[in-house]
Design an enzyme around this catalytic site. Structure first.
Site, PDB file in Angstrom:
ATOM      1  N   TRP A 184       0.860  -1.179   0.000  1.00 46.73           N
ATOM      2  CA  TRP A 184       0.000   0.000   0.000  1.00 46.73           C
ATOM      3  C   TRP A 184       0.898   1.230   0.000  1.00 46.73           C
ATOM      4  O   TRP A 184       1.845   1.298   0.790  1.00 46.73           O
ATOM      5  CB  TRP A 184      -0.934   0.048   1.226  1.00 46.73           C
ATOM      6  CG  TRP A 184      -1.641   1.362   1.280  1.00 46.73           C
ATOM      7  CD1 TRP A 184      -2.654   1.777   0.457  1.00 46.73           C
ATOM      8  CD2 TRP A 184      -1.322   2.483   2.115  1.00 46.73           C
ATOM      9  NE1 TRP A 184      -2.992   3.087   0.748  1.00 46.73           N
ATOM     10  CE2 TRP A 184      -2.200   3.537   1.754  1.00 46.73           C
ATOM     11  CE3 TRP A 184      -0.383   2.707   3.128  1.00 46.73           C
ATOM     12  CZ2 TRP A 184      -2.161   4.784   2.372  1.00 46.73           C
ATOM     13  CZ3 TRP A 184      -0.346   3.950   3.749  1.00 46.73           C
ATOM     14  CH2 TRP A 184      -1.232   4.978   3.376  1.00 46.73           C
ATOM     15  N   GLU A 225      -3.088  -2.909  -2.533  1.00 47.46           N
ATOM     16  CA  GLU A 225      -4.221  -2.269  -1.847  1.00 47.46           C
ATOM     17  C   GLU A 225      -4.468  -0.852  -2.362  1.00 47.46           C
ATOM     18  O   GLU A 225      -3.585  -0.007  -2.337  1.00 47.46           O
ATOM     19  CB  GLU A 225      -3.936  -2.220  -0.339  1.00 47.46           C
ATOM     20  CG  GLU A 225      -5.009  -1.508   0.468  1.00 47.46           C
ATOM     21  CD  GLU A 225      -4.690  -1.426   1.961  1.00 47.46           C
ATOM     22  OE1 GLU A 225      -3.565  -1.780   2.370  1.00 47.46           O
ATOM     23  OE2 GLU A 225      -5.590  -0.996   2.714  1.00 47.46           O
ATOM     24  N   LYS A 227      -6.782   2.874  -2.573  1.00 48.72           N
ATOM     25  CA  LYS A 227      -7.411   3.813  -1.645  1.00 48.72           C
ATOM     26  C   LYS A 227      -8.087   4.921  -2.433  1.00 48.72           C
ATOM     27  O   LYS A 227      -7.733   5.188  -3.584  1.00 48.72           O
ATOM     28  CB  LYS A 227      -6.347   4.381  -0.697  1.00 48.72           C
ATOM     29  CG  LYS A 227      -6.933   5.088   0.515  1.00 48.72           C
ATOM     30  CD  LYS A 227      -5.881   5.340   1.597  1.00 48.72           C
ATOM     31  CE  LYS A 227      -6.521   6.071   2.774  1.00 48.72           C
ATOM     32  NZ  LYS A 227      -5.613   6.181   3.918  1.00 48.72           N
ATOM     33  N   ASP A 258      -9.715  -2.716   0.995  1.00 56.06           N
ATOM     34  CA  ASP A 258      -9.866  -2.249   2.377  1.00 56.06           C
ATOM     35  C   ASP A 258     -11.257  -1.626   2.478  1.00 56.06           C
ATOM     36  O   ASP A 258     -11.613  -0.739   1.695  1.00 56.06           O
ATOM     37  CB  ASP A 258      -8.762  -1.223   2.684  1.00 56.06           C
ATOM     38  CG  ASP A 258      -8.806  -0.724   4.125  1.00 56.06           C
ATOM     39  OD1 ASP A 258      -9.889  -0.302   4.572  1.00 56.06           O
ATOM     40  OD2 ASP A 258      -7.758  -0.744   4.797  1.00 56.06           O
ATOM     41  N   HIS A 261     -11.864   2.165   2.226  1.00 52.44           N
ATOM     42  CA  HIS A 261     -11.253   2.907   1.129  1.00 52.44           C
ATOM     43  C   HIS A 261     -12.173   3.170  -0.053  1.00 52.44           C
ATOM     44  O   HIS A 261     -11.710   3.256  -1.192  1.00 52.44           O
ATOM     45  CB  HIS A 261      -9.996   2.179   0.647  1.00 52.44           C
ATOM     46  CG  HIS A 261      -8.876   2.208   1.644  1.00 52.44           C
ATOM     47  ND1 HIS A 261      -7.622   1.726   1.388  1.00 52.44           N
ATOM     48  CD2 HIS A 261      -8.833   2.696   2.913  1.00 52.44           C
ATOM     49  CE1 HIS A 261      -6.849   1.890   2.453  1.00 52.44           C
ATOM     50  NE2 HIS A 261      -7.567   2.474   3.389  1.00 52.44           N
ATOM     51  N   HIS A 285      -8.894  -6.006   3.804  1.00 51.41           N
ATOM     52  CA  HIS A 285      -8.579  -5.342   5.062  1.00 51.41           C
ATOM     53  C   HIS A 285      -9.936  -4.958   5.617  1.00 51.41           C
ATOM     54  O   HIS A 285     -10.576  -4.045   5.081  1.00 51.41           O
ATOM     55  CB  HIS A 285      -7.759  -4.066   4.850  1.00 51.41           C
ATOM     56  CG  HIS A 285      -6.286  -4.292   4.918  1.00 51.41           C
ATOM     57  ND1 HIS A 285      -5.379  -3.262   4.828  1.00 51.41           N
ATOM     58  CD2 HIS A 285      -5.565  -5.425   5.108  1.00 51.41           C
ATOM     59  CE1 HIS A 285      -4.158  -3.763   4.942  1.00 51.41           C
ATOM     60  NE2 HIS A 285      -4.244  -5.066   5.108  1.00 51.41           N
ATOM     61  N   ASP A 293     -12.340   9.141   8.709  1.00 52.39           N
ATOM     62  CA  ASP A 293     -11.436   8.071   9.136  1.00 52.39           C
ATOM     63  C   ASP A 293     -11.837   6.744   8.519  1.00 52.39           C
ATOM     64  O   ASP A 293     -13.014   6.438   8.383  1.00 52.39           O
ATOM     65  CB  ASP A 293     -11.453   7.952  10.661  1.00 52.39           C
ATOM     66  CG  ASP A 293     -10.526   6.842  11.134  1.00 52.39           C
ATOM     67  OD1 ASP A 293      -9.333   6.894  10.794  1.00 52.39           O
ATOM     68  OD2 ASP A 293     -10.989   5.915  11.812  1.00 52.39           O
ATOM     69  N   ASP A 295     -10.502   3.780   9.762  1.00 55.12           N
ATOM     70  CA  ASP A 295      -9.879   2.746  10.582  1.00 55.12           C
ATOM     71  C   ASP A 295     -10.419   2.594  12.001  1.00 55.12           C
ATOM     72  O   ASP A 295      -9.649   2.379  12.927  1.00 55.12           O
ATOM     73  CB  ASP A 295      -8.373   2.997  10.630  1.00 55.12           C
ATOM     74  CG  ASP A 295      -7.760   3.007   9.243  1.00 55.12           C
ATOM     75  OD1 ASP A 295      -7.652   1.925   8.655  1.00 55.12           O
ATOM     76  OD2 ASP A 295      -7.427   4.085   8.738  1.00 55.12           O
ATOM     77  N   ASP A 325      -7.726  -4.282   9.646  1.00 58.05           N
ATOM     78  CA  ASP A 325      -6.945  -3.047   9.604  1.00 58.05           C
ATOM     79  C   ASP A 325      -7.714  -1.923  10.289  1.00 58.05           C
ATOM     80  O   ASP A 325      -8.499  -1.234   9.666  1.00 58.05           O
ATOM     81  CB  ASP A 325      -6.629  -2.676   8.142  1.00 58.05           C
ATOM     82  CG  ASP A 325      -5.696  -1.479   8.051  1.00 58.05           C
ATOM     83  OD1 ASP A 325      -5.115  -1.092   9.085  1.00 58.05           O
ATOM     84  OD2 ASP A 325      -5.551  -0.915   6.948  1.00 58.05           O
TER      85      ASP A 325
HETATM   86  C1  RNT Z   1      -3.947   2.849   4.817  1.00 59.20           C
HETATM   87  C2  RNT Z   1      -4.088   1.410   4.476  1.00 59.20           C
HETATM   88  C3  RNT Z   1      -3.005   0.524   4.993  1.00 59.20           C
HETATM   89  C4  RNT Z   1      -2.556   0.869   6.396  1.00 59.20           C
HETATM   90  C5  RNT Z   1      -1.598  -0.129   6.994  1.00 59.20           C
HETATM   91  C6  RNT Z   1      -0.982   0.389   8.243  1.00 59.20           C
HETATM   92  O1  RNT Z   1      -5.030   3.600   4.464  1.00 59.20           O
HETATM   93  O2  RNT Z   1      -5.327   0.948   4.900  1.00 59.20           O
HETATM   94  O3  RNT Z   1      -3.401  -0.796   4.892  1.00 59.20           O
HETATM   95  O4  RNT Z   1      -3.658   0.987   7.247  1.00 59.20           O
HETATM   96  O5  RNT Z   1      -0.668  -0.468   6.057  1.00 59.20           O
HETATM   97 ZN    ZN Z   2      -5.665  -1.175   4.798  1.00 56.42          ZN
END
Ligand code: RNT
Ligand code: ZN
Length: 418
Positions: A184, A225, A227, A258, A261, A285, A293, A295, A325
């Site tokens: 990523w 990955e 985003k 993810d 994302h 993820h 956010d 996460d 994640d």
């Molecule tokens: C960031 C990505 C990535 C990170 C990790 C720490 O937006 O989701 O996966 O969260 O690599």
């Molecule tokens: Zn991620």
């Protein structure tokens, strides 16, 4: 009533619908979740020249007791793992290397810097996954890495990614289960680009170079990955979904989705079936987006259940590599792992306990009344009794009793760290 008695009563209700509860439990036992080490220390890592977290991600909160070194992080992971049913994996980042006090830059990392992790994983019967770290470093300070206009900087990160694939291969060889090495990158622009193509073309070339090094897929699998935006890359991200979707399909790499994302109304659960039709494997993820956010700790919400359902009813428990994640520093970090991972497992169990074949059939017949009615009724079936039984047979605390363990651990160990 005992856990077993509750289980037996609940089981009878599911059996009315021909759901084989024991089989569901056996299947669930086989599913590893890749638990991200970075929830344990707010993505700090152990580099000798540690730099502040960057890359458009942020961890907020300052709950006391975070792990300060590899020993503490592993200890905390062991605590969380003892509260989570099943055999799982641990997902590492390059910044978690152990270099014995020596400053080793990312392009020079070697398998030996992860020997302690491998020995620990062996001891606990864990698989390991890996991620190159393309942030929190002076060579990523302007927000660009593999797509950087400066060849020297690009080359540094290319070398780092190749080194990471070799570390992944080492994990796979040592542990007898392939490592998923996921790339990523934070690359993007805060404001409207005047050229979207050139950075993407550079990223494509950089990836080609990274993957030109032959690494045995028996030991290491590569994932990419995407985003949508990050802090400071609001207008444009080089590694977008379309970019990696196309790249990975063409180059036989895994796409990693993810769940934090995508656009707010766009859900990963609705992507899984399409991905599976064109790819042998898919990586996730699992995270929880809230406003800006991406996460937050995952909760057992509709989307998490829907993800579990898509994996289960498409027969993809061994095709979707489930990783987590999230990072929350405002609550106890061992609790964060435990809550999130238990929820992920719950979503799979929930899905395994639905009469999926019959529900599919109803849809084929056009009986949407029954389809909706049953899906809703099953929400209040005694799922909790099966979950409790599962935790019990897997020798982990039943229901909220795990919290006592975390509170004791916090008092005895974590609170003494500051
Ligand atoms: C960031 C990505 C990535 C990170 C990790 C720490 O937006 O989701 O996966 O969260 O690599
Ligand atoms: Zn991620």
């Amino acid at each position: 009533m005992s856990i077993k008695e509750n289980y037996n009563i609940a089981k009878q209700q599911y059996e009315k619908w021909d759901v084989d509860v024991d089989e569901a439990i056996e299947k669930l036992k086989q599913v590893p979740i890749s638990i991200h080490c970075w929830q344990g220390d707010d993505i700090s890592g152990f580099e000798v020249n540690k730099q502040e977290l960057s890359g458009g991600i942020d961890v907020t909160g300052n709950y006391p007791g975070k792990a300060r070194n590899p020993q503490e992080l592993r200890m905390d992971l062991e605590k969380a793992l003892s509260l989570i049913p099943g055999k799982h994996r641990v997902n590492l980042h390059a910044i978690y290397a152990e270099t014995d006090g020596e400053a080793v830059d990312r392009d020079e990392l070697k398998p030996k810097h992860f020997e302690n992790w491998v020995n620990w994983a062996k001891e606990h019967g864990l698989g390991l996954d890996f991620n190159p770290t393309l942030f929190s470093h002076e060579k990523s300070d302007d927000g660009l890495t593999l797509s950087h206009p400066d060849k020297e900087i690009r080359d540094f990160w290319i070398k780092h990614c190749i080194a990471s694939r070799e570390i992944g291969e080492y994990f796979g060889k040592e542990l007898g289960t392939p490592s998923l090495t996921n790339i990523w990158i934070p690359d993007g622009y805060k404001d409207i680009p005047s050229d979207r193509l050139t950075p993407r073309a550079r990223l494509k070339d950089a990836l080609d170079e990274i993957f030109s090094v032959n690494i045995d897929e028996k030991h290491n699998l590569d994932a990419l990955e995407s985003k949508l935006f990050g802090i400071g890359s609001e207008a444009y991200v080089v590694g977008s979904h379309e970019f990696y979707l196309n790249y990975s399909l063409k180059n036989n790499k895994l796409c990693l989705l993810d769940t934090g994302h995508y656009h707010p109304t766009e859900v990963v659960s609705n992507k899984i079936s399409s991905m599976l039709l064109f790819n042998e494997k898919l990586a996730l993820h699992v995270s929880r987006p809230v406003r800006w956010d991406s996460d937050h700790v995952i909760v057992l919400d509709d989307e998490l259940r829907e993800i579990g359902l898509e994996i289960v009813r498409n027969g993809a428990l061994d095709k979707v590599m489930i990783g987590l994640d999230f990072f929350d520093a405002s609550i106890n970090r061992v609790a964060a792992w435990t809550i999130g991972t238990r929820n992920m497992i719950k979503s799979l169990l929930y899905a395994l306990l639905l009469p999926n074949e019959q529900l599919k059939q109803l849809q084929e017949e056009g009986n949407f009344t029954r389809r909706l009615a049953l899906m809703e009724e099953f929400k209040t079936y005694p799922f909790g009794a099966i979950w409790d039984y599962y935790c019990d047979v897997m020798n982990v605390p039943v229901n909220e009793s795990w919290l006592n363990e975390v509170e004791k651990y916090e008092e005895a160990i974590m609170s003494k760290r500051n």
